[in-house]
Design a protein around this motif. Structure first.
Motif, PDB file in Angstrom:
ATOM      1  N   UNK A  49       0.834  -1.209   0.000  1.00  0.00           N
ATOM      2  CA  UNK A  49       0.000   0.000   0.000  1.00  0.00           C
ATOM      3  C   UNK A  49       0.870   1.262   0.000  1.00  0.00           C
ATOM      4  N   UNK A  50       1.868   1.294   0.865  1.00  0.00           N
ATOM      5  CA  UNK A  50       2.746   2.468   0.953  1.00  0.00           C
ATOM      6  C   UNK A  50       3.613   2.604  -0.295  1.00  0.00           C
ATOM      7  N   UNK A  51       4.106   1.492  -0.810  1.00  0.00           N
ATOM      8  CA  UNK A  51       4.951   1.543  -2.013  1.00  0.00           C
ATOM      9  C   UNK A  51       4.156   2.075  -3.197  1.00  0.00           C
ATOM     10  N   UNK A  52       2.949   1.556  -3.392  1.00  0.00           N
ATOM     11  CA  UNK A  52       2.131   2.013  -4.518  1.00  0.00           C
ATOM     12  C   UNK A  52       1.797   3.494  -4.372  1.00  0.00           C
ATOM     13  N   UNK A  53       1.301   3.870  -3.207  1.00  0.00           N
ATOM     14  CA  UNK A  53       0.876   5.251  -2.985  1.00  0.00           C
ATOM     15  C   UNK A  53       2.043   6.220  -3.106  1.00  0.00           C
ATOM     16  N   UNK A  54       3.179   5.872  -2.546  1.00  0.00           N
ATOM     17  CA  UNK A  54       4.354   6.738  -2.632  1.00  0.00           C
ATOM     18  C   UNK A  54       4.849   6.817  -4.064  1.00  0.00           C
ATOM     19  N   UNK A  55       4.880   5.679  -4.753  1.00  0.00           N
ATOM     20  CA  UNK A  55       5.295   5.680  -6.153  1.00  0.00           C
ATOM     21  C   UNK A  55       4.404   6.568  -7.005  1.00  0.00           C
ATOM     22  N   UNK A  56       3.101   6.461  -6.805  1.00  0.00           N
ATOM     23  CA  UNK A  56       2.155   7.310  -7.536  1.00  0.00           C
ATOM     24  C   UNK A  56       2.381   8.773  -7.172  1.00  0.00           C
ATOM     25  N   UNK A  57       2.538   9.058  -5.886  1.00  0.00           N
ATOM     26  CA  UNK A  57       2.706  10.446  -5.429  1.00  0.00           C
ATOM     27  C   UNK A  57       3.978  11.090  -5.964  1.00  0.00           C
ATOM     28  N   UNK A  58       5.002  10.305  -6.217  1.00  0.00           N
ATOM     29  CA  UNK A  58       6.239  10.873  -6.762  1.00  0.00           C
ATOM     30  C   UNK A  58       6.026  11.431  -8.172  1.00  0.00           C
ATOM     31  N   UNK A  59       5.089  10.863  -8.905  1.00  0.00           N
ATOM     32  CA  UNK A  59       4.787  11.346 -10.254  1.00  0.00           C
ATOM     33  C   UNK A  59       3.598  12.298 -10.274  1.00  0.00           C
ATOM     34  N   UNK A  60       2.632  12.049  -9.391  1.00  0.00           N
ATOM     35  CA  UNK A  60       1.414  12.859  -9.341  1.00  0.00           C
ATOM     36  C   UNK A  60       1.002  13.044  -7.885  1.00  0.00           C
ATOM     37  N   UNK A  61       1.502  14.100  -7.247  1.00  0.00           N
ATOM     38  CA  UNK A  61       1.216  14.302  -5.821  1.00  0.00           C
ATOM     39  C   UNK A  61      -0.282  14.349  -5.488  1.00  0.00           C
ATOM     40  N   UNK A  62      -1.090  14.927  -6.346  1.00  0.00           N
ATOM     41  CA  UNK A  62      -2.528  15.009  -6.068  1.00  0.00           C
ATOM     42  C   UNK A  62      -3.147  13.617  -6.079  1.00  0.00           C
ATOM     43  N   UNK A  63      -2.802  12.822  -7.070  1.00  0.00           N
ATOM     44  CA  UNK A  63      -3.331  11.461  -7.148  1.00  0.00           C
ATOM     45  C   UNK A  63      -2.850  10.637  -5.964  1.00  0.00           C
ATOM     46  N   UNK A  64      -1.596  10.788  -5.587  1.00  0.00           N
ATOM     47  CA  UNK A  64      -1.081  10.099  -4.412  1.00  0.00           C
ATOM     48  C   UNK A  64      -1.843  10.481  -3.152  1.00  0.00           C
ATOM     49  N   UNK A  65      -2.160  11.764  -3.017  1.00  0.00           N
ATOM     50  CA  UNK A  65      -2.920  12.229  -1.849  1.00  0.00           C
ATOM     51  C   UNK A  65      -4.331  11.651  -1.846  1.00  0.00           C
ATOM     52  N   UNK A  66      -4.906  11.455  -3.014  1.00  0.00           N
ATOM     53  CA  UNK A  66      -6.250  10.867  -3.099  1.00  0.00           C
ATOM     54  C   UNK A  66      -6.233   9.385  -2.735  1.00  0.00           C
ATOM     55  N   UNK A  67      -5.143   8.701  -3.037  1.00  0.00           N
ATOM     56  CA  UNK A  67      -5.020   7.264  -2.762  1.00  0.00           C
ATOM     57  C   UNK A  67      -4.573   7.005  -1.321  1.00  0.00           C
ATOM     58  N   UNK A  68      -3.888   7.953  -0.714  1.00  0.00           N
ATOM     59  CA  UNK A  68      -3.311   7.757   0.622  1.00  0.00           C
ATOM     60  C   UNK A  68      -4.316   7.275   1.678  1.00  0.00           C
ATOM     61  N   UNK A  69      -5.532   7.836   1.757  1.00  0.00           N
ATOM     62  CA  UNK A  69      -6.465   7.315   2.772  1.00  0.00           C
ATOM     63  C   UNK A  69      -6.807   5.836   2.566  1.00  0.00           C
ATOM     64  N   UNK A  70      -6.855   5.409   1.316  1.00  0.00           N
ATOM     65  CA  UNK A  70      -7.120   3.999   1.030  1.00  0.00           C
ATOM     66  C   UNK A  70      -5.956   3.132   1.517  1.00  0.00           C
TER      67      UNK A  70
END
Length: 181
Positions: free
Chosen positions: A113-134
């Motif tokens: 969960x953390x790897x996916x969310x952090x990986x996404x956030x490194x490219x798209x911080x807004x999308x990463x922030x949306x996924x973080x609660x999940x």
């Protein structure tokens, strides 16, 4: 001073005594959906179908998840071999139908969960922030259904975060290498 595992077990027991709520069913479903990275693969595919930044975010997130999952499950869990919490301590409404048999430390679900969310956030911080609660929900669900101690989840999250950040460093190094002629 008491050992950190004492505090981990005490916190786990207190969480186990929380009253049942309608969220119990949702958290159990969430944790099962995250089995074998299915949740992150689904989100990754949806993001990969988008152009540009979201496609790169999906690739980085899925790559980070894959590396994290292999390292946690094939190496780290075998080194630590922590026994999972006793299933009898979990309320029936929360317990999984089939308890995992692998080592408890660190939580592979939380690492993914953390790897996916952090990986996404490194490219798209807004999308990463949306996924973080999940992602945080997946981590909480592992304690809630009684298959991990809180420390397992925190360690898993830290591991996944570190893998994704290490991937960012590797990518930067690879881009800065001079082109061969």
């Amino acid at each position: 001073m008491l050992h950190p595992r004492h505090w981990d077990a005490t916190l786990f027991e207190r969480i186990g005594r929380l009253p049942t709520t309608p969220a119990d069913r949702w958290l159990r479903r969430l944790t099962v959906t995250a089995d074998h990275g299915k949740l992150w693969a689904l989100i990754g595919v949806v993001l990969a179908l988008q152009p540009g930044q979201l496609r790169r975010a999906a690739l980085r997130g899925l790559g980070s998840t894959a590396v994290s999952s292999v390292l946690v499950n094939a190496v780290v869990k075998r080194v630590f071999r922590r026994v999972r919490p006793e299933p009898a301590t979990v309320q029936v409404e929360r317990a999984l139908r089939r308890a995992p048999h692998s080592s408890s430390f660190p939580s592979g679900h939380s690492a993914s969960a953390a790897a996916f969310t952090t990986g996404v956030a490194l490219e798209s911080p807004v999308t990463g922030a949306l996924i973080a609660p999940l992602a945080l929900g997946v981590g909480w669900s592992r304690v809630h259904v009684g298959v991990h101690y809180p420390g397992d989840v925190v360690a898993g999250m830290a591991f996944g975060w570190g893998v994704a950040l290490a991937g960012q460093r590797w990518r930067r190094v690879r881009r800065e290498e001079p082109a061969s002629t």
